[in-house]
Design a protein around this motif. Structure first.
Motif, PDB file in Angstrom:
ATOM      1  N   GLU A 330       3.945  22.413 -17.107  1.00 39.98           N
ATOM      2  CA  GLU A 330       5.063  23.366 -17.106  1.00 39.98           C
ATOM      3  C   GLU A 330       6.150  22.893 -18.087  1.00 39.98           C
ATOM      4  OE1 GLU A 330       5.735  24.469 -12.951  1.00 39.98           O
ATOM      5  OE2 GLU A 330       7.841  24.798 -13.530  1.00 39.98           O
ATOM      6  N   VAL A 331       6.470  21.600 -18.017  1.00 41.81           N
ATOM      7  CA  VAL A 331       7.543  21.054 -18.860  1.00 41.81           C
ATOM      8  C   VAL A 331       7.116  21.034 -20.334  1.00 41.81           C
ATOM      9  CG1 VAL A 331       8.812  18.906 -19.382  1.00 41.81           C
ATOM     10  CG2 VAL A 331       8.663  19.737 -17.037  1.00 41.81           C
ATOM     11  N   LEU A 332       5.880  20.613 -20.591  1.00 39.19           N
ATOM     12  CA  LEU A 332       5.411  20.572 -21.984  1.00 39.19           C
ATOM     13  C   LEU A 332       5.416  21.980 -22.572  1.00 39.19           C
ATOM     14  CD1 LEU A 332       2.472  17.977 -21.970  1.00 39.19           C
ATOM     15  CD2 LEU A 332       4.894  17.599 -22.310  1.00 39.19           C
ATOM     16  N   GLY A 333       5.035  22.977 -21.731  1.00 39.15           N
ATOM     17  CA  GLY A 333       5.044  24.375 -22.181  1.00 39.15           C
ATOM     18  C   GLY A 333       6.471  24.826 -22.471  1.00 39.15           C
ATOM     19  N   GLU A 334       7.383  24.562 -21.550  1.00 38.36           N
ATOM     20  CA  GLU A 334       8.781  24.987 -21.699  1.00 38.36           C
ATOM     21  C   GLU A 334       9.399  24.408 -22.982  1.00 38.36           C
ATOM     22  OE1 GLU A 334      10.780  26.947 -20.149  1.00 38.36           O
ATOM     23  OE2 GLU A 334      12.780  26.303 -20.824  1.00 38.36           O
ATOM     24  N   GLY A 338       3.231  20.930 -26.349  1.00 38.01           N
ATOM     25  CA  GLY A 338       1.787  20.836 -26.121  1.00 38.01           C
ATOM     26  C   GLY A 338       1.037  20.152 -27.255  1.00 38.01           C
ATOM     27  N   ASP A 339       1.571  20.235 -28.472  1.00 43.79           N
ATOM     28  CA  ASP A 339       0.857  19.653 -29.619  1.00 43.79           C
ATOM     29  C   ASP A 339       1.359  18.265 -30.001  1.00 43.79           C
ATOM     30  OD1 ASP A 339      -0.967  21.641 -29.977  1.00 43.79           O
ATOM     31  OD2 ASP A 339       0.393  22.859 -31.236  1.00 43.79           O
ATOM     32  N   LYS A 344      -1.011  14.764 -26.411  1.00 39.87           N
ATOM     33  CA  LYS A 344      -2.441  15.058 -26.617  1.00 39.87           C
ATOM     34  C   LYS A 344      -3.260  13.816 -26.283  1.00 39.87           C
ATOM     35  CE  LYS A 344      -3.260  18.659 -29.924  1.00 39.87           C
ATOM     36  NZ  LYS A 344      -3.342  19.017 -31.325  1.00 39.87           N
ATOM     37  N   LEU A 345      -2.746  12.677 -26.715  1.00 33.36           N
ATOM     38  CA  LEU A 345      -3.435  11.407 -26.462  1.00 33.36           C
ATOM     39  C   LEU A 345      -3.578  11.164 -24.958  1.00 33.36           C
ATOM     40  CD1 LEU A 345      -4.412   8.556 -27.506  1.00 33.36           C
ATOM     41  CD2 LEU A 345      -2.041   7.841 -27.301  1.00 33.36           C
TER      42      LEU A 345
END
Ligand code: CMC
Length: 435
Positions: A330-334, A338-339, A344-345
């Protein structure tokens, strides 16, 4: 309690003895061996408390094989989505969820205690700016005892209650002050119109020059981090708080002892250690190097561990990790992260470890700290503050466990025994006769 007994027999001629077995409301039965030494002259040997219950408690229950965590009987999955952190605090402290009016009253009381004594600022100024914030936190929380003399009588229930409120209310202020001091920014006073978590974020990231904009997704994420870390029954730091408290030490000193214990990388320091590990792999070459790193972790000669994996009690999935994973996405999306190569690692590492035989056979799953470090990093919290936030969250668990112990008329000073393997009695030789 039950009529079942355990009989221990000996091959050295000591007569066999019976011990009562008690049943908890859930969980394994316990054998009451308190009279073992008196009846047989023998101790039990259990370093690391692998099979020893050191207290009775009604607060938190973990079923490590089923991956279950209950606060006062309520599953963490329900608490995390239906309650906020201060309701969780009320529950842990008082045993029941608050009604609306009790909730409002509790929130009001905590909110009125958010400021710390103005002289506390001088304590911070005595530390180096590059000190680890956990070192600072151990010092300033212990120092609270020097400011709140009016609530140090541990035998007075009203004193215990006000100390608990003060600790819960002031921890966010102290943690944020530790951060502000480390980056050379002015301390931000608490703002009582905000929620507990929003106020903390403002004290961390606000500055006197502009208004701090509250992001509801991030505030909810922080609140969830706090809920998931609020208590975890008799772990190392909680047991330390109980042991320190068993001598009659004041609650601020006991919580400072808990914070010191939490700092270790095998306990609360794991989320920081996890981020350090991810950065190291990133420096080694990132995703391409995961295989090499995992090989090193599996090598018996190496001390490397996959930080954020494994748990002493959860031999199935850590239920907090599932909830934290959800928040992580949720936080990475907000934040549109995400990239980000580090995130990613971490996702690749999680996937590879979950499919690897070494981890499957040893039941090593990601624990809450694997994801909470990633979430905090995304929120802009520096790595060395992660364990402070864990300490802030866990303060309610520590103080609830401490209160439960002190209120128990049967509690005794903690005093483990030992298997002595050192030199037997011998005489001191004069200096020139020693080899
Ligand atoms: N990476 C690689 N191997 C591991 C790991 C790991 N993270 N954790 C355990 N093992 C191996 C260990 O080497 C042993 O292997 P073998 O049987 O071949 O000797 C086996 O798994 C059993 O491990 P253990 O050390 O007996 O397990 P433990 O219950 O004593 O340790 C632990 C639990 C949490 C200290 C450990 O898993 C660990 O160090 N994990 C990394 C640190 C970490 O993430 N800690 C946070 C815990 S969650 C937060 C909290 O509640 O405090």
């Amino acid at each position: 309690m039950s009529d079942t007994k355990a009989t221990i027999s000996f091959t050295d001629g000591t007569p066999s003895v019976d011990f009562p077995i008690y049943k908890g409301s859930i969980g394994p039965d316990v054998i009451d061996i308190r009279k073992l030494y008196g009846q047989t002259g023998k101790f039990t040997f259990d370093p690391g408390f692998m099979s020893t219950a050191a207290c009775e408690s009604k607060i938190t229950y973990i079923d490590g094989d089923r991956g279950e965590l209950l606060y006062r009987g309520y599953p963490i999955e329900q608490i995390a989505v239906q309650c906020d952190y201060l309701e969780t605090c009320y529950l842990l402290l008082n045993g029941e969820l608050p009604t609306r009016s009790k909730r409002d009253q509790f929130v009001g009381t905590v909110t009125k205690h958010t400021m710390v004594h103005e002289q506390m600022q001088r304590f911070f100024q005595g530390f180096r700016r590059d000190a680890h914030p956990m070192a600072v936190l151990v010092g300033v929380v212990g120092a609270l005892a020097a400011f709140y003399h009016d609530s140090l009588d541990i035998n007075n229930a009203a004193h215990r209650e006000i100390s608990a409120i003060r600790l819960i209310a002031k921890m966010p202020t102290l943690v944020a002050m530790a951060y502000k001091y480390s980056i050379g920014q002015p301390f931000i006073y608490p703002k009582n119109s905000l929620s507990y978590s929003a106020n903390f974020m403002r004290m961390m990231f606000g500055n006197p020059c502009e208004d701090y904009e509250i992001n509801d997704v991030l505030v909810r994420a922080l609140d969830r981090i706090l809920i998931l870390h609020a208590d975890h029954e008799q772990n190392a730091s909680t047991s330390t708080v109980r042991l320190a408290g068993s001598s009659g030490a004041n609650p601020f000193a006991c919580i400072a002892a808990g914070i010191a214990t939490l700092w270790g990388p095998a306990h609360g320091g794991a989320n920081e250690a996890c981020l350090v590990m991810l950065n190291d792999i990133q420096k080694m070459g990132g995703v391409e190097k995961i295989g090499e790193f995992i090989k090193q972790v599996k090598d018996k000669q190496s001390t490397a561990k996959l930080m954020g994996f494994g748990h002493r009690v959860y031999k199935n999935y850590d239920p907090r990790a599932k909830l934290m994973r959800e928040t992580c996405h949720e936080v990475l999306g907000e934040l549109g992260l995400g990239d980000d190569p580090l995130f990613k690692l971490s996702m690749k590492l999680e996937q590879i470890a979950l499919e690897d035989d070494y981890f499957i056979q040893r039941k090593l799953y990601p624990n809450v700290d694997f994801y909470s470090g990633i979430v905090q990093k995304a929120m802009g919290i520096p790595t060395d503050m992660f364990t402070c936030i864990f300490a802030l969250a866990r303060t309610v668990g520590w103080i609830s466990q401490w209160t439960e112990m002190i209120a128990d008329p049967d509690y005794k000073i903690g005093r483990p025994r030992q298997l002595f393997n050192g030199a037997t009695r011998r005489d001191v030789l004069p200096l020139d006769q020693r080899s």
